[in-house]
Design a protein around this motif. Structure first.
Motif, PDB file in Angstrom:
ATOM      1  N   ALA A  44     -49.483  18.871  -9.341  1.00  0.00           N
ATOM      2  CA  ALA A  44     -50.189  18.252 -10.462  1.00  0.00           C
ATOM      3  C   ALA A  44     -49.263  18.101 -11.669  1.00  0.00           C
ATOM      4  O   ALA A  44     -49.247  17.044 -12.315  1.00  0.00           O
ATOM      5  N   LEU A  45     -48.476  19.131 -11.981  1.00  0.00           N
ATOM      6  CA  LEU A  45     -47.530  19.034 -13.095  1.00  0.00           C
ATOM      7  C   LEU A  45     -46.462  17.984 -12.832  1.00  0.00           C
ATOM      8  O   LEU A  45     -46.044  17.266 -13.746  1.00  0.00           O
ATOM      9  N   LEU A  46     -46.023  17.890 -11.588  1.00  0.00           N
ATOM     10  CA  LEU A  46     -45.059  16.870 -11.203  1.00  0.00           C
ATOM     11  C   LEU A  46     -45.633  15.473 -11.443  1.00  0.00           C
ATOM     12  O   LEU A  46     -44.955  14.599 -11.986  1.00  0.00           O
ATOM     13  N   GLY A  47     -46.876  15.259 -11.059  1.00  0.00           N
ATOM     14  CA  GLY A  47     -47.519  13.965 -11.261  1.00  0.00           C
ATOM     15  C   GLY A  47     -47.738  13.646 -12.726  1.00  0.00           C
ATOM     16  O   GLY A  47     -47.539  12.507 -13.163  1.00  0.00           O
ATOM     17  N   ILE A  48     -48.127  14.637 -13.526  1.00  0.00           N
ATOM     18  CA  ILE A  48     -48.320  14.421 -14.958  1.00  0.00           C
ATOM     19  C   ILE A  48     -46.981  14.091 -15.620  1.00  0.00           C
ATOM     20  O   ILE A  48     -46.870  13.157 -16.408  1.00  0.00           O
ATOM     21  N   GLY A  49     -45.959  14.838 -15.285  1.00  0.00           N
ATOM     22  CA  GLY A  49     -44.621  14.553 -15.820  1.00  0.00           C
ATOM     23  C   GLY A  49     -44.106  13.203 -15.375  1.00  0.00           C
ATOM     24  O   GLY A  49     -43.483  12.469 -16.150  1.00  0.00           O
ATOM     25  N   GLY A  50     -44.355  12.857 -14.113  1.00  0.00           N
ATOM     26  CA  GLY A  50     -43.950  11.546 -13.613  1.00  0.00           C
ATOM     27  C   GLY A  50     -44.671  10.423 -14.330  1.00  0.00           C
ATOM     28  O   GLY A  50     -44.087   9.367 -14.605  1.00  0.00           O
ATOM     29  N   SER A  51     -45.929  10.640 -14.676  1.00  0.00           N
ATOM     30  CA  SER A  51     -46.673   9.634 -15.433  1.00  0.00           C
ATOM     31  C   SER A  51     -46.085   9.468 -16.829  1.00  0.00           C
ATOM     32  O   SER A  51     -46.013   8.349 -17.345  1.00  0.00           O
ATOM     33  N   LEU A  52     -45.676  10.562 -17.435  1.00  0.00           N
ATOM     34  CA  LEU A  52     -45.040  10.471 -18.746  1.00  0.00           C
ATOM     35  C   LEU A  52     -43.725   9.708 -18.673  1.00  0.00           C
ATOM     36  O   LEU A  52     -43.447   8.840 -19.501  1.00  0.00           O
ATOM     37  N   ILE A  53     -42.908  10.028 -17.674  1.00  0.00           N
ATOM     38  CA  ILE A  53     -41.638   9.324 -17.500  1.00  0.00           C
ATOM     39  C   ILE A  53     -41.887   7.845 -17.189  1.00  0.00           C
ATOM     40  O   ILE A  53     -41.229   6.964 -17.747  1.00  0.00           O
TER      41      ILE A  53
END
Length: 84
Positions: A36-45
């Motif tokens: 989930a954190l990976l996906g949230i960070g990926g969305s930010l990037i």
């Protein structure tokens, strides 16, 4: 941002993280929260990359989903190669 906004961010982040793990070559062993954190960070990037070409209007864009997945794949690469 209320509690429902946070819950939706976690759900969408998890979906983006799962898709990024699926498209990333090789095995990626992460738990629910890291995915989930990976996906949230990926969305930010992905949002930052997308805003370089055109500012966001706040609506759903299919290109935003693709850039989110690519951003999450960049984070997977960084996690696997820089954390070893």
């Amino acid at each position: 941002m209320g509690i429902m906004g946070i819950i939706w961010m976690i759900i969408v982040g998890f979906i983006v993280g799962v898709l990024a793990r699926f498209f990333y070559p090789g095995a990626v062993h992460l738990g629910f929260w890291m995915t989930a954190l990976l996906g949230i960070g990926g969305s930010l990037i992905g949002g930052v990359i997308g805003s370089l070409w055109r500012p966001s209007d706040g609506k759903f864009q299919p290109a935003g989903l693709i850039l989110s997945i690519l951003g999450a794949m960049i984070l997977i690469w960084a996690y696997l190669n820089l954390m070893r």
